[in-house]
Design an enzyme around this catalytic site. Structure first.
Site, PDB file in Angstrom:
ATOM      1  N   CYS A  73       0.850  -1.195   0.000  1.00  0.00           N
ATOM      2  CA  CYS A  73       0.000   0.000   0.000  1.00  0.00           C
ATOM      3  C   CYS A  73       0.880   1.237   0.000  1.00  0.00           C
ATOM      4  O   CYS A  73       1.891   1.296   0.709  1.00  0.00           O
ATOM      5  CB  CYS A  73      -0.899  -0.004   1.225  1.00  0.00           C
ATOM      6  SG  CYS A  73      -1.993   1.426   1.315  1.00  0.00           S
ATOM      7  N   ASN A 132      -9.590   3.522   3.110  1.00  0.00           N
ATOM      8  CA  ASN A 132      -9.094   4.890   2.947  1.00  0.00           C
ATOM      9  C   ASN A 132      -8.397   5.117   1.609  1.00  0.00           C
ATOM     10  O   ASN A 132      -7.751   6.138   1.409  1.00  0.00           O
ATOM     11  CB  ASN A 132      -8.137   5.251   4.096  1.00  0.00           C
ATOM     12  CG  ASN A 132      -6.904   4.357   4.125  1.00  0.00           C
ATOM     13  OD1 ASN A 132      -6.810   3.371   3.405  1.00  0.00           O
ATOM     14  ND2 ASN A 132      -5.957   4.698   4.987  1.00  0.00           N
ATOM     15  N   HIS A 164      -3.735   6.571  -4.016  1.00  0.00           N
ATOM     16  CA  HIS A 164      -3.463   5.816  -2.792  1.00  0.00           C
ATOM     17  C   HIS A 164      -4.168   4.472  -2.917  1.00  0.00           C
ATOM     18  O   HIS A 164      -5.398   4.398  -2.875  1.00  0.00           O
ATOM     19  CB  HIS A 164      -3.988   6.581  -1.566  1.00  0.00           C
ATOM     20  CG  HIS A 164      -3.843   5.818  -0.275  1.00  0.00           C
ATOM     21  ND1 HIS A 164      -4.677   6.028   0.800  1.00  0.00           N
ATOM     22  CD2 HIS A 164      -2.972   4.855   0.104  1.00  0.00           C
ATOM     23  CE1 HIS A 164      -4.321   5.219   1.793  1.00  0.00           C
ATOM     24  NE2 HIS A 164      -3.293   4.502   1.389  1.00  0.00           N
ATOM     25  N   HIS A 235       4.029   2.187   1.937  1.00  0.00           N
ATOM     26  CA  HIS A 235       3.793   2.418   3.370  1.00  0.00           C
ATOM     27  C   HIS A 235       3.784   1.150   4.218  1.00  0.00           C
ATOM     28  O   HIS A 235       3.931   1.221   5.433  1.00  0.00           O
ATOM     29  CB  HIS A 235       2.435   3.103   3.576  1.00  0.00           C
ATOM     30  CG  HIS A 235       2.330   4.442   2.947  1.00  0.00           C
ATOM     31  ND1 HIS A 235       1.127   4.985   2.525  1.00  0.00           N
ATOM     32  CD2 HIS A 235       3.272   5.361   2.676  1.00  0.00           C
ATOM     33  CE1 HIS A 235       1.351   6.181   2.017  1.00  0.00           C
ATOM     34  NE2 HIS A 235       2.631   6.428   2.092  1.00  0.00           N
ATOM     35  N   HIS A 288       2.812   8.818   7.133  1.00  0.00           N
ATOM     36  CA  HIS A 288       2.271   8.547   5.792  1.00  0.00           C
ATOM     37  C   HIS A 288       0.969   9.279   5.525  1.00  0.00           C
ATOM     38  O   HIS A 288       0.407   9.181   4.443  1.00  0.00           O
ATOM     39  CB  HIS A 288       2.083   7.045   5.593  1.00  0.00           C
ATOM     40  CG  HIS A 288       0.865   6.460   6.248  1.00  0.00           C
ATOM     41  ND1 HIS A 288       0.515   6.710   7.552  1.00  0.00           N
ATOM     42  CD2 HIS A 288      -0.078   5.605   5.768  1.00  0.00           C
ATOM     43  CE1 HIS A 288      -0.598   6.037   7.844  1.00  0.00           C
ATOM     44  NE2 HIS A 288      -0.976   5.368   6.780  1.00  0.00           N
ATOM     45  N   GLY A 289       0.481  10.022   6.507  1.00  0.00           N
ATOM     46  CA  GLY A 289      -0.754  10.770   6.336  1.00  0.00           C
ATOM     47  C   GLY A 289      -1.121  11.448   7.644  1.00  0.00           C
ATOM     48  O   GLY A 289      -0.279  11.621   8.529  1.00  0.00           O
ATOM     49  N   ALA A 290      -2.384  11.829   7.763  1.00  0.00           N
ATOM     50  CA  ALA A 290      -2.833  12.527   8.970  1.00  0.00           C
ATOM     51  C   ALA A 290      -3.016  11.569  10.141  1.00  0.00           C
ATOM     52  O   ALA A 290      -2.749  11.917  11.291  1.00  0.00           O
ATOM     53  CB  ALA A 290      -4.140  13.262   8.685  1.00  0.00           C
ATOM     54  N   GLY A 291      -3.482  10.347   9.855  1.00  0.00           N
ATOM     55  CA  GLY A 291      -3.747   9.393  10.931  1.00  0.00           C
ATOM     56  C   GLY A 291      -5.153   9.568  11.483  1.00  0.00           C
ATOM     57  O   GLY A 291      -5.630  10.689  11.669  1.00  0.00           O
ATOM     58  N   LYS A 366     -13.446   8.105  -4.624  1.00  0.00           N
ATOM     59  CA  LYS A 366     -13.350   6.893  -3.819  1.00  0.00           C
ATOM     60  C   LYS A 366     -14.104   5.741  -4.487  1.00  0.00           C
ATOM     61  O   LYS A 366     -13.529   4.715  -4.788  1.00  0.00           O
ATOM     62  CB  LYS A 366     -13.858   7.148  -2.410  1.00  0.00           C
ATOM     63  CG  LYS A 366     -12.965   8.145  -1.656  1.00  0.00           C
ATOM     64  CD  LYS A 366     -13.298   8.232  -0.176  1.00  0.00           C
ATOM     65  CE  LYS A 366     -12.886   7.003   0.580  1.00  0.00           C
ATOM     66  NZ  LYS A 366     -11.418   6.838   0.631  1.00  0.00           N
TER      67      LYS A 366
END
Length: 370
Positions: A73, A132, A164, A235, A288-291, A366
């Site tokens: 991913c 996500n 992503h 990731h 790797h992002g906001a979380g 999405k």
């Protein structure tokens, strides 16, 4: 025999919220056989038994369950040839259809060209997946480091595409095989069983990179665009590192050039350049992002009382969200995530990154019902 648990370092300022459940999950992982060092990053959050937003290093063992089910991913970024002034939201929205249908390209040829078995999960190629995962058209919102930006050959006037996605069901099948054979027992580096897992792991990595490329190709075909790939980063992986094995679970590499750190749907994405001075202290890893701040069920319960689906299809930045799954649009709402600005600020303050630019979303895709 382990005498004491592995040391844990969490890179986050006092201004960042870190889920205590995630910290406890790190502590449990520190007691696993062969784990020698752990780093939690500012996007750290609780996962299904394993904290996400973390890196784990072992000098002697590979732990497949620390990599997880979505091997490979990651995020990829393209710069298109299309000027922002010519990009039309309404037209793009109309054209982005049919992307849930199987890709009609030559699966076997693409897999073979990538050095992968011609029959490897071909039917899933070109699909984004759920959770996500997303595809997003963006523009440059601001440039933070002119010299670094120029060195990457970027153009502030161009539309960009970010993908992503991961290895879809392939990574899950590989992990399921390991759990069925050994549960969560680690693999001894150098053993045949470890070599067999790593070979399949590497296939899943290659498949995920190819998948992101084909997703981008499908978007470009729908929108009548062309573009060049700027980066592709993974990731979820395990790689040889300093004579041992570095497991990343929701952590970007700091040793593969520039990376993107996306915020939640409807927030900025940051293009950053890793800095080497303190990288080893963070196990060569970055957020790797906001979380996540809320679990999926929490997000659904809290946000259904406050927002309609139509309201969540537009963001505070003026971007659009294409998500025709009524559960998913609540689960992945911006409110369910941490503040990406704080995550990036923590990395910057720790001397781990140079912020190159911020990108603003135009359309986040999405899923769309057939």
């Amino acid at each position: 025999m382990r005498i004491e648990d592995a040391p844990i370092r969490i890179i986050a300022s006092d201004a960042s919220w870190i889920d205590p459940v995630a910290v406890e999950q790190l502590r449990q992982t520190a007691a696993l056989e062969g784990i020698d060092a752990i780093v939690g990053l500012p996007d750290l959050h609780a996962g299904r038994g394993i904290a996400v937003g973390a890196a784990f290093w072992s000098r002697s063992h590979v732990h497949p369950h620390l990599v997880g089910s979505d091997i490979g991913c990651g995020m990829a970024l393209w710069e298109t040839e299309t000027p922002l002034r010519k990009f039309r939201l309404d037209a793009a929205d109309r054209k982005l259809r049919g992307l849930e249908e199987p890709w009609e390209g030559d699966h076997a040829a693409c897999l073979a060209k990538a050095g992968l078995p011609a029959s490897l999960m071909g039917d899933a190629l070109g699909s984004i997946g759920g959770g996500n995962h997303f595809a997003e058209m963006l523009c440059i919102d601001s440039v933070c480091d002119d010299e670094a930006f120029a060195s990457l050959g970027l153009d502030t006037a161009r539309v960009h595409l970010m993908i992503h996605s991961g290895s879809r069901g392939l990574g899950a099948a590989i992990l399921d095989e390991q759990l069925a054979r050994r549960n969560v027992s680690p693999l001894k580096a150098g053993d045949d069983a470890c070599a067999a897992y790593l070979a399949r792991h590497d296939e899943a990595i290659g498949w995920a990179v190819l998948n992101r490329e084909i997703i981008a190709r499908r978007f470009f075909e729908r929108l009548g665009m062309k573009g060049r790939r700027l980066l592709d980063i993974c990731h979820n992986s395990v790689t040889a590192d300093r004579g041992g094995w570095l497991h990343r679970k929701g952590a970007a590499p700091a040793d593969h050039g520039p990376i993107v750190i996306p915020g939640s749907r409807g927030d900025l994405t940051y293009l950053v350049r890793p800095r080497p001075e303190h990288a080893e202290e963070a196990l060569q890893s970055l957020a790797h992002g906001a979380g996540r701040k809320w679990s999926r069920s929490e997000a659904r319960d809290k946000l259904r009382r406050r927002f309609t689906v139509a309201e969540l299809e537009r963001t505070r930045l003026g971007s659009r969200v294409i998500c025709e799954d009524r559960e998913l649009i609540y689960e992945e709402a911006p409110q369910a995530y941490k503040d990406i600005r704080q995550v990036v600020a923590d990395l910057d303050r720790a001397g781990l990154i140079t912020i190159v630019a911020a990108l603003r979303p135009l359309i986040t895709y999405k899923t769309r019902r057939a």
